[in-house]
Design a protein around this motif. Sequence first.
Motif, PDB file in Angstrom:
ATOM      1  N   MET A   1      16.770  24.220 -19.348  1.00 25.69           N
ATOM      2  CA  MET A   1      15.978  22.990 -19.338  1.00 25.69           C
ATOM      3  C   MET A   1      16.538  21.978 -20.353  1.00 25.69           C
ATOM      4  SD  MET A   1      12.582  23.802 -21.643  1.00 25.69           S
ATOM      5  CE  MET A   1      12.506  22.178 -22.407  1.00 25.69           C
ATOM      6  N   LYS A   2      16.267  20.721 -20.082  1.00 27.52           N
ATOM      7  CA  LYS A   2      16.650  19.661 -20.994  1.00 27.52           C
ATOM      8  C   LYS A   2      15.354  19.050 -21.533  1.00 27.52           C
ATOM      9  CE  LYS A   2      19.615  15.603 -20.966  1.00 27.52           C
ATOM     10  NZ  LYS A   2      20.320  14.667 -20.073  1.00 27.52           N
ATOM     11  N   ALA A   3      15.313  18.770 -22.809  1.00 27.26           N
ATOM     12  CA  ALA A   3      14.081  18.217 -23.372  1.00 27.26           C
ATOM     13  C   ALA A   3      14.407  17.107 -24.354  1.00 27.26           C
ATOM     14  CB  ALA A   3      13.284  19.311 -24.075  1.00 27.26           C
ATOM     15  N   ARG A   4      13.455  16.237 -24.507  1.00 25.60           N
ATOM     16  CA  ARG A   4      13.546  15.169 -25.498  1.00 25.60           C
ATOM     17  C   ARG A   4      12.605  15.558 -26.630  1.00 25.60           C
ATOM     18  NH1 ARG A   4      15.354  10.661 -26.480  1.00 25.60           N
ATOM     19  NH2 ARG A   4      14.069   9.263 -27.715  1.00 25.60           N
ATOM     20  N   VAL A   5      13.104  15.457 -27.865  1.00 20.30           N
ATOM     21  CA  VAL A   5      12.311  15.914 -29.007  1.00 20.30           C
ATOM     22  C   VAL A   5      12.091  14.751 -29.974  1.00 20.30           C
ATOM     23  CG1 VAL A   5      12.211  17.561 -30.925  1.00 20.30           C
ATOM     24  CG2 VAL A   5      13.340  18.211 -28.796  1.00 20.30           C
ATOM     25  N   GLU A   6      10.893  14.675 -30.498  1.00 20.28           N
ATOM     26  CA  GLU A   6      10.566  13.699 -31.546  1.00 20.28           C
ATOM     27  C   GLU A   6      10.046  14.456 -32.745  1.00 20.28           C
ATOM     28  OE1 GLU A   6       8.452   9.928 -31.348  1.00 20.28           O
ATOM     29  OE2 GLU A   6       8.316  10.257 -29.213  1.00 20.28           O
ATOM     30  N   VAL A   7      10.585  14.179 -33.915  1.00 24.66           N
ATOM     31  CA  VAL A   7      10.109  14.822 -35.138  1.00 24.66           C
ATOM     32  C   VAL A   7       9.653  13.738 -36.115  1.00 24.66           C
ATOM     33  CG1 VAL A   7      10.698  16.369 -37.036  1.00 24.66           C
ATOM     34  CG2 VAL A   7      11.798  16.685 -34.824  1.00 24.66           C
ATOM     35  N   HIS A   8       8.465  13.919 -36.662  1.00 21.40           N
ATOM     36  CA  HIS A   8       7.940  13.027 -37.704  1.00 21.40           C
ATOM     37  C   HIS A   8       7.900  13.796 -39.014  1.00 21.40           C
ATOM     38  CE1 HIS A   8       6.404  10.646 -34.287  1.00 21.40           C
ATOM     39  NE2 HIS A   8       6.454   9.646 -35.136  1.00 21.40           N
ATOM     40  N   ILE A   9       8.515  13.241 -40.039  1.00 22.40           N
ATOM     41  CA  ILE A   9       8.570  13.913 -41.337  1.00 22.40           C
ATOM     42  C   ILE A   9       8.018  12.963 -42.401  1.00 22.40           C
ATOM     43  CG2 ILE A   9      10.073  14.990 -43.064  1.00 22.40           C
ATOM     44  CD1 ILE A   9      12.113  15.410 -40.746  1.00 22.40           C
ATOM     45  N   GLN A  10       7.158  13.485 -43.242  1.00 21.59           N
ATOM     46  CA  GLN A  10       6.569  12.662 -44.299  1.00 21.59           C
ATOM     47  C   GLN A  10       6.384  13.529 -45.540  1.00 21.59           C
ATOM     48  OE1 GLN A  10       2.555  11.108 -43.554  1.00 21.59           O
ATOM     49  NE2 GLN A  10       3.377   9.042 -43.792  1.00 21.59           N
ATOM     50  N   LEU A  11       6.465  12.924 -46.703  1.00 24.59           N
ATOM     51  CA  LEU A  11       6.166  13.662 -47.926  1.00 24.59           C
ATOM     52  C   LEU A  11       4.731  14.178 -47.859  1.00 24.59           C
ATOM     53  CD1 LEU A  11       7.881  11.283 -50.458  1.00 24.59           C
ATOM     54  CD2 LEU A  11       8.435  13.705 -50.170  1.00 24.59           C
ATOM     55  N   THR A  45      14.742  11.514 -33.394  1.00 25.83           N
ATOM     56  CA  THR A  45      14.660  11.787 -31.960  1.00 25.83           C
ATOM     57  C   THR A  45      15.989  12.380 -31.489  1.00 25.83           C
ATOM     58  OG1 THR A  45      15.472   9.592 -31.327  1.00 25.83           O
ATOM     59  CG2 THR A  45      13.093   9.837 -31.547  1.00 25.83           C
ATOM     60  N   PHE A  46      15.918  13.303 -30.553  1.00 27.06           N
ATOM     61  CA  PHE A  46      17.147  13.848 -29.981  1.00 27.06           C
ATOM     62  C   PHE A  46      16.871  14.535 -28.652  1.00 27.06           C
ATOM     63  CE2 PHE A  46      15.402  16.903 -32.989  1.00 27.06           C
ATOM     64  CZ  PHE A  46      15.460  18.124 -32.342  1.00 27.06           C
ATOM     65  N   GLU A  47      17.964  14.886 -27.991  1.00 29.00           N
ATOM     66  CA  GLU A  47      17.866  15.671 -26.767  1.00 29.00           C
ATOM     67  C   GLU A  47      18.365  17.068 -27.055  1.00 29.00           C
ATOM     68  OE1 GLU A  47      20.066  13.416 -23.923  1.00 29.00           O
ATOM     69  OE2 GLU A  47      18.586  11.805 -24.018  1.00 29.00           O
ATOM     70  N   ILE A  48      17.819  18.027 -26.340  1.00 36.41           N
ATOM     71  CA  ILE A  48      18.259  19.399 -26.563  1.00 36.41           C
ATOM     72  C   ILE A  48      18.291  20.124 -25.222  1.00 36.41           C
ATOM     73  CG2 ILE A  48      15.921  20.257 -27.083  1.00 36.41           C
ATOM     74  CD1 ILE A  48      17.210  22.054 -29.247  1.00 36.41           C
ATOM     75  N   GLU A  49      19.291  20.968 -25.064  1.00 37.46           N
ATOM     76  CA  GLU A  49      19.350  21.810 -23.872  1.00 37.46           C
ATOM     77  C   GLU A  49      19.092  23.240 -24.292  1.00 37.46           C
ATOM     78  OE1 GLU A  49      21.422  21.163 -20.557  1.00 37.46           O
ATOM     79  OE2 GLU A  49      22.554  19.403 -21.196  1.00 37.46           O
ATOM     80  N   GLY A  50      18.265  23.931 -23.564  1.00 33.54           N
ATOM     81  CA  GLY A  50      17.957  25.303 -23.934  1.00 33.54           C
ATOM     82  C   GLY A  50      17.539  26.111 -22.725  1.00 33.54           C
ATOM     83  N   ASP A  51      17.340  27.399 -22.951  1.00 35.36           N
ATOM     84  CA  ASP A  51      17.044  28.289 -21.844  1.00 35.36           C
ATOM     85  C   ASP A  51      15.634  28.090 -21.306  1.00 35.36           C
ATOM     86  OD1 ASP A  51      19.512  29.276 -22.182  1.00 35.36           O
ATOM     87  OD2 ASP A  51      18.892  30.934 -23.465  1.00 35.36           O
TER      88      ASP A  51
END
Lengths: 85, 85
Positions: A1-11, A45-51
């Motif tokens: 599968m291909k997925a779009r990922v969003e990560v929010h990081i804050q102190l 933000t990024f794209e990732i391919e995984g099983d």
Amino acid sequence: MKARVEVHIQLKPGMLDPQGETLEHALTAIGYEGVRSMRVGKWITFEIEGDESDAVESQVEEMCDRLLANPIIERYEYHVMREES
Amino acid sequence: MKARVEVHIQLKPGMLDPQGETLEHALTAIGYEGVRSMRVGKWITFEIEGDESDAVESQVEEMCDRLLANPIIERYEYHVMREES
């Protein structure tokens, strides 16, 4: 599968955020009053391919813990949006 | 009114994002394959007090254009969430 990922990081709450404070003061200095509690975090933000979906989720969590965030001083949230099978 | 504001800032598509590229390579180096198109942007949150909703929205937009983002190379989105009157 291909997925779009969003990560929010804050102190984490309670950690001083000098970048946020500086921006807040700078805004006040150019005439914008009433701004409080500014925090400057990261939005990755990024794209990732995984099983499969579960594997991708746990991989993203590991990536956050090991490299993208500093879990001692930062908290993070991520969303994995599946794009295609 | 008091409002909570979230701003997302990212380099415009087509602009090189060296921070994203570096993280992508670092992830590959420690064994995470399949990560693509990583972009590292800013996630800014704050509270603001203002007279009325429209005024707050246009003030936030001005703040983004003048200080928080660099509109030449970055695009931004903001959300104003009213908290109380």
